[in-house]
Design a protein around this motif. Sequence first.
Motif, short mmCIF file in Angstrom:
data_model
loop_
_atom_site.label_atom_id
_atom_site.label_comp_id
_atom_site.label_asym_id
_atom_site.label_seq_id
_atom_site.Cartn_x
_atom_site.Cartn_y
_atom_site.Cartn_z
N ILE A 82 48.30 58.50 39.89
CA ILE A 82 47.35 57.81 40.76
C ILE A 82 45.94 57.95 40.20
N ILE A 83 45.58 59.15 39.78
CA ILE A 83 44.24 59.39 39.23
C ILE A 83 44.04 58.57 37.95
N TRP A 94 43.47 54.82 38.72
CA TRP A 94 42.12 54.51 39.21
C TRP A 94 41.07 54.64 38.11
N GLY A 128 40.32 58.24 42.53
CA GLY A 128 41.69 58.67 42.24
C GLY A 128 42.01 60.02 42.86
#
Length: 175
Positions: free
Chosen positions: A6-7, A10, A44
């Motif tokens: 996810i990080i 982003w 993120g």
Amino acid sequence: MKYLRIIIIWISIFLILGYLVKYFGEINYNVILYIFAGIGLIIGIVKAFLIYFASSSKSEIFAQARNMFNGKVNLNGETELLINDKKIILDYKLENTGNRVFEYVIAKIDLTNSPNEIMSKLKEKFDVIELNNRTYAVVYCSWGFKGVEFKERIETKLIEIESIMIKKNVSQHLI
């Protein structure tokens, strides 16, 4: 691993935006890329934390509900409770509105074998859905402190459902 993904997603989204700003704005400074990468990193991390919070909170709430109502995990992996002889399937929703996060416990009360007349009356007061050839009345609740608010709301909604069913049964016997 899922939180790291996810990080990274982003960061990559904002790096692409940074390259676009640098290219179309004809700016020769790499500081723009660092600023956009930092923004992506911050977003993120916040999103990963929210997802982590939701999964840990959900499992904690479901464990407390199983203990409170002698529930079990059914074959579909759902938390199933039996309250006042009604089967209830629990679900969870985390809603992020930007500046606040709301968590809901969704109770799906099984009404599968109810007659059509009762179902039409229940549809007036409740959200009624069909999933996997079963009919459920949906009740949105907050968990509260150790499930007190949830227990009160579920019990009042079950009383409402029972009163609707009793009224329909009495009116059918009078005819």
